[in-house]
Design an enzyme around this catalytic site. Structure first.
Site, short mmCIF file in Angstrom:
data_model
loop_
_atom_site.label_atom_id
_atom_site.label_comp_id
_atom_site.label_asym_id
_atom_site.label_seq_id
_atom_site.Cartn_x
_atom_site.Cartn_y
_atom_site.Cartn_z
N THR A 29 25.63 40.78 98.53
CA THR A 29 24.85 39.49 98.03
C THR A 29 24.70 39.32 96.50
OG1 THR A 29 23.65 39.77 99.90
CG2 THR A 29 23.03 38.05 98.61
N ASP A 79 18.04 40.73 92.99
CA ASP A 79 18.57 41.82 93.87
C ASP A 79 18.68 41.40 95.41
OD1 ASP A 79 19.88 44.13 94.80
OD2 ASP A 79 17.95 45.38 94.09
N LYS A 92 14.90 48.44 101.00
CA LYS A 92 16.24 48.30 100.05
C LYS A 92 16.70 49.85 100.16
CE LYS A 92 16.34 46.31 96.25
NZ LYS A 92 17.56 46.16 96.69
N GLU A 101 17.00 50.25 91.27
CA GLU A 101 16.69 49.15 91.59
C GLU A 101 15.01 49.04 91.56
OE1 GLU A 101 20.16 47.83 94.84
OE2 GLU A 101 18.36 48.98 95.46
N LYS A 119 18.26 39.02 107.63
CA LYS A 119 17.25 40.14 106.79
C LYS A 119 15.86 40.02 107.19
CE LYS A 119 21.03 41.91 104.88
NZ LYS A 119 21.14 41.78 103.30
C1 5RP Z 1 21.26 48.42 97.57
C2 5RP Z 1 20.40 47.28 98.26
C3 5RP Z 1 20.91 46.10 98.69
O1 5RP Z 1 20.35 45.20 98.11
C4 5RP Z 1 21.07 45.93 100.16
O2 5RP Z 1 21.52 47.07 100.82
C5 5RP Z 1 21.46 44.66 100.70
O3 5RP Z 1 22.90 44.68 100.54
P1 5RP Z 1 23.69 43.57 100.91
O4 5RP Z 1 23.50 42.51 99.79
O5 5RP Z 1 25.10 44.07 100.84
O6 5RP Z 1 23.43 43.17 102.24
O7 5RP Z 1 19.16 47.68 98.59
O8 5RP Z 1 20.66 49.65 97.50
#
Ligand code: 5RP
Length: 215
Positions: A29, A79, A92, A101, A119
């Site tokens: 994302t 994020d 996360k 992060e 999510k």
């Molecule tokens: C990485 C994370 C990401 O934000 C989480 O895994 C979501 O990923 P995506 O946007 O690919 O679904 O915490 O450590």
């Protein structure tokens, strides 16, 4: 699903102001956010990155990557997340970047979380909770997790974090007290960080869709 991620990532650009140093997370994302940031790169002063993966993408777009120690506090962090509850508390670390992060989220005045609708959950824990661990403490921490939570830790074999550590994913949790669990697991020697963002949740959540929803 990636269309929802794209819409969320692009909507987050609304929070970027001229001259900002932007905190940038990790994941698919966030990749859409970075691509959108690349289109306005002349308006920003640079970015602080949460992973080698995001650093590479930022640099591809010609965005200067700065050190958090040099920038000081940030106005904005963007994020993704693996899960988000109605209080904007998050799981996360699916991309193993949770420690950096968490550091950048803590350093930032506003944390904008970008997710696709899948999510959203009522109670955190369906997604296995990632915990970054010092390698020599892996078994110790796993035993402590079983004793303290009843969950089942699984070593993410073959994965080494950007900090040289390993990741345990804890299955079968139903996290009714995310702040308490985050605090308790943070006490275990060998735990570097817990993928619960509850003490410092997101401030704004953008759920990708047509149109995106802002929570
Ligand atoms: C990485 C994370 C990401 O934000 C989480 O895994 C979501 O990923 P995506 O946007 O690919 O679904 O915490 O450590």
């Amino acid at each position: 699903m990636s269309e929802a991620k794209r819409l969320a990532g692009e909507q987050a650009i609304e929070y970027v102001e001229d001259g900002m140093v932007v905190g940038v997370g990790t994941g698919s994302t966030v990749a859409y956010f970075i691509d959108a940031l690349g289109r306005i790169r002349d308006r920003i002063a640079g970015a602080v990155s949460s992973s080698e993966q995001s650093t590479a993408r930022l640099k591809q777009h010609g965005i200067e990557v700065l050190e958090l120690n040099d920038t000081g506090p940030l106005a904005l962090y963007v994020d993704g997340a693996d899960e988000c509850d109605p209080h904007k508390r998050l799981i996360k670390g699916g991309g193993a970047a949770l420690t950096r992060e968490k550091i950048i989220a803590e350093a930032s005045a506003k944390f904008v979380c970008i997710i696709d609708p899948a999510k959203q959950v009522d109670v955190l824990g369906r997604f296995p909770l990632p915990i970054e661990v010092i390698p020599m403490a892996r078994s110790l921490v796993a035993r402590e997790i079983v004793a303290k939570t009843g969950g089942q830790p699984v070593w993410r074999e073959g994965v080494v974090t950007d900090n040289g550590n390993v990741v345990l994913d804890v299955h079968h949790l139903r996290i009714v007290d995310p702040v308490g669990l985050e605090r308790e697991l943070n006490q275990v020697p060998g735990v570097v960080s817990v993928g619960l963002f509850a003490r410092r949740p997101a401030d704004v959540v953008i759920v990708g869709g047509e149109p995106p929803r802002v929570l």
